[in-house]
Design an enzyme around this catalytic site. Structure first.
Site, PDB file in Angstrom:
ATOM      1  CG  PHE A 531      -0.332   0.316   2.527  1.00 54.85           C
ATOM      2  CD1 PHE A 531      -0.297   1.616   3.031  1.00 54.85           C
ATOM      3  CD2 PHE A 531       0.226  -0.700   3.302  1.00 54.85           C
ATOM      4  CE1 PHE A 531       0.272   1.898   4.257  1.00 54.85           C
ATOM      5  CE2 PHE A 531       0.798  -0.434   4.539  1.00 54.85           C
ATOM      6  CZ  PHE A 531       0.829   0.875   5.021  1.00 54.85           C
ATOM      7  CB  CYS A 532       1.319   4.098  -1.886  1.00 49.58           C
ATOM      8  SG  CYS A 532      -0.060   4.266  -3.055  1.00 49.58           S
ATOM      9  CD  GLN A 533      -1.578   8.967   2.566  1.00 53.67           C
ATOM     10  OE1 GLN A 533      -0.717   8.344   3.184  1.00 53.67           O
ATOM     11  NE2 GLN A 533      -2.686   9.416   3.151  1.00 53.67           N
ATOM     12  N   GLY A 535      -2.974   4.671  -3.455  1.00 53.21           N
ATOM     13  CA  GLY A 535      -3.091   3.519  -4.340  1.00 53.21           C
ATOM     14  C   GLY A 535      -2.302   3.603  -5.626  1.00 53.21           C
ATOM     15  CE1 TYR A 559      -2.426   3.988   7.673  1.00 52.24           C
ATOM     16  CE2 TYR A 559      -2.160   6.372   7.436  1.00 52.24           C
ATOM     17  CZ  TYR A 559      -2.275   5.255   8.237  1.00 52.24           C
ATOM     18  OH  TYR A 559      -2.235   5.385   9.608  1.00 52.24           O
TER      19      TYR A 559
END
Length: 569
Positions: A531-533, A535, A559
């Site tokens: 995951f990132c902030q 997607g 996130y």
């Protein structure tokens, strides 16, 4: 010459009358309205209470006089239909000003009685400081209360459209406000994680938000006012002033000065039921695609009827002005010999709350789960227009679609700017039968002040199409809560983001710029949930890792979605 009698005005009845006249210059058209106002902007009532719509007259769309002069329609306000004789085609009408009873015949009859506010059987609910908001007299009573009693605190019961709009209106006027909502979220048409954005907005604007909390009793007690001799203020009259004490479902009490009931509405079906018309399984008047009831000469429109849901075809109750207006127009055509068909209701809607908007169309996730309809979902968080142009704001969009065909099942969006535009596009796409693949190909307007070269809707379509085409496997926040021994979570954001925003417990952190050089740190025998902030970088990581032989899924919406899902209020 056809004689059409319409019971009730506002969106459905008034639009039917105007359309009937445009279709037939010779038809006799009568509107019987038990209230004082035949056509008014009921959606604008909270905004006049707040003062944002300054003129009360701006809410009056048509009057009996304007209907007569423009459309030659006989509008009789303060005339209540008390009985329908279907065999004789006769109505029994009471003139509420004179109490006179009279008979009125019809050839075609249209029922547009609307819906009435739900008023639960709670002790003290009929107190004169407890109000609902359905029409202009209701609005006038609330304004009178605000003017005469100058309440300091108000309680709004129910977090739907009217409830949220009244919360904002009362805060706009400077009142302290408590919002009671029996469910675990406000704004039922959207899902919890999207509603959590509204919850945060309410709290940020000083609203005392109490979810999973209902009203069980209302008690009134007087406040002992100071005598003028003690205050030295002889110019102000001492008026009776009362406080209400509310008993809540959690056994707490709440002191307040004013209560607004916005629990919801129920179809007005008493006339239809008493004359033997068939009601539907949800309690609304049953109609066919032509708006005909079980009596071929009686039609019904608006909040009182059950219509087909656009996605499932099942009966549904959707009390919105747009569908009522279109139904009235269609019914008018059919009463005058037409054969038009109503093409179901999507429930497309939007609500303003302080500086943000939230909108939806189609079915939400809750409804899909309840009806056992297979679906997939993706989230997109991106700017309302080119981020380098001043004034861009994030839009959060949730798209629900069929996992096999890509058919659009529903959508929800929230943000400060551009939410209405995106939801309108998605509503049109759904009605046109487009799939998520088509969304990726839509050619939408672009200039930096208005949008991006790849619009929010395009991005949602691309992400969903990637899932359907197998170009990306996704996971959801609940998957991270049900982690197995064969899975690990990988956070590919930069360390500064973790410090500023937090992370998910137990996640391994390898920033995306370093990922290619640190592949040896990742286990080959486990599934990687990356995951990132929001997607986007997660997708880049997914494509890299999958080509290096790893088993991977990307957290859709990143996130930010995880935070939305797990927020508690």
């Amino acid at each position: 010459m056809t004689k059409i009698v319409i019971i009730g005005g506002v969106a459905g009845g008034a639009s039917a009358a105007a359309r009937a006249r445009r279709v037939s210059e010779t038809a006799e058209i009568i509107i019987l309205e038990r209230g004082k106002f035949v056509s008014f902007a009921n959606c604008g009532l909270p905004y006049h209470i707040s003062g944002e719509i300054e003129s009360r007259d701006a809410l009056l769309l048509q009057t009996p006089e304007s209907f007569k002069s423009r459309f030659n329609v006989d509008v009789r306000v303060h005339n209540e239909v008390v009985a329908i004789d279907r065999q004789a085609k006769q109505l029994t009408v009471r003139n509420l000003m004179t109490n006179e009873m009279y008979q009125e015949s019809y050839e075609k009859l249209l029922l547009s009685p609307g819906a009435s506010p739900i008023k639960p059987p709670i002790s003290g609910i009929n107190n004169h400081f407890v109000h609902s908001l359905r029409n202009i007299p209701d609005m006038d009573e609330i304004l009178s209360n605000l003017l005469l009693h100058k309440p300091k605190h108000a309680t709004v019961v129910g977090g739907g459209f009217i409830g949220l709009e009244m919360v904002e209106a009362l805060r706009h006027l400077g009142l302290d406000v408590t919002l009671l909502e029996l469910a675990d979220q406000v704004m039922g048409p959207v899902d919890l994680e999207m509603a959590n954005m509204l919850h945060q907005k309410l709290v940020d604007n000083g609203v005392d938000l109490r979810l999973k909390t209902g009203l069980t009793a209302v008690d009134e007690y007087p406040i002992q006012l100071a005598e003028a001799d003690n205050t030295g203020d002889y110019d102000k009259p001492i008026l009776p002033h009362y406080h209400l004490q509310l008993t809540l479902s959690d056994n707490n009490t709440l002191a307040t000065d004013l209560v607004i009931l916005a629990i919801g509405v129920k179809p007005e079906t008493s006339l239809a039921s008493e004359c033997g018309l068939v009601l539907g399984q949800l309690g609304g008047i049953r109609v066919d695609e032509g708006m005909r009831t079980s009596d071929a000469d009686i039609y019904a429109v608006g909040d009182a009827i059950e219509t087909a849901d656009f996605v499932t075809g099942n009966p549904t109750l959707i009390p919105l002005a747009g569908p009522a207006n279109r139904q009235g127009r269609l019914a008018a055509d059919n009463m005058l010999g037409g054969d038009k068909k109503y093409r179901a209701t999507q429930g497309t809607a939007i609500c303003k709350l302080f500086d943000m908007a939230i909108a939806s169309t189609g079915l939400n996730e809750k409804s899909l789960l309840k009806q056992n309809i297979p679906f997939e979902k993706i989230y997109v968080h991106t700017a309302s227009h080119a981020s380098y142009y001043p004034g861009a704001h994030p839009i959060s969009l949730k798209l629900l679609f069929c996992p096999s065909s890509g058919r659009i099942l529903g959508a929800q969006a929230a943000g400060i700017d551009g939410v209405d535009k995106r939801m309108d596009v998605l509503a049109v796409a759904q009605r046109a039968g487009m799939t998520v693949h088509d969304l990726a190909d839509l050619e939408l307007t672009y200039a930096p002040p208005f949008g991006s070269a790849r619009d929010v809707v395009n991005q949602a379509g691309m992400v969903a199409a990637n899932v359907l085409l197998g170009d990306e496997a996704i996971c959801h926040s609940q998957d991270l809560h049900a982690l197995t021994a064969e899975q690990i979570i990988v956070d590919i954001r930069n360390p500064g983001e973790l410090t500023a925003m937090g992370s998910i417990a137990g996640a391994m952190n390898i920033p995306l710029p370093e990922l290619r050089d640190r592949l040896n740190e990742l286990p080959n025998d486990k599934e990687l949930l990356v995951f990132c902030q929001v997607g986007l970088r997660g997708h880049v990581a997914y494509r890299m890792l999958i080509q290096h032989g790893f088993k991977v899924r990307n957290l859709t919406g990143g996130y930010k979605t995880y935070q939305m899902v797990n927020a508690r209020f």
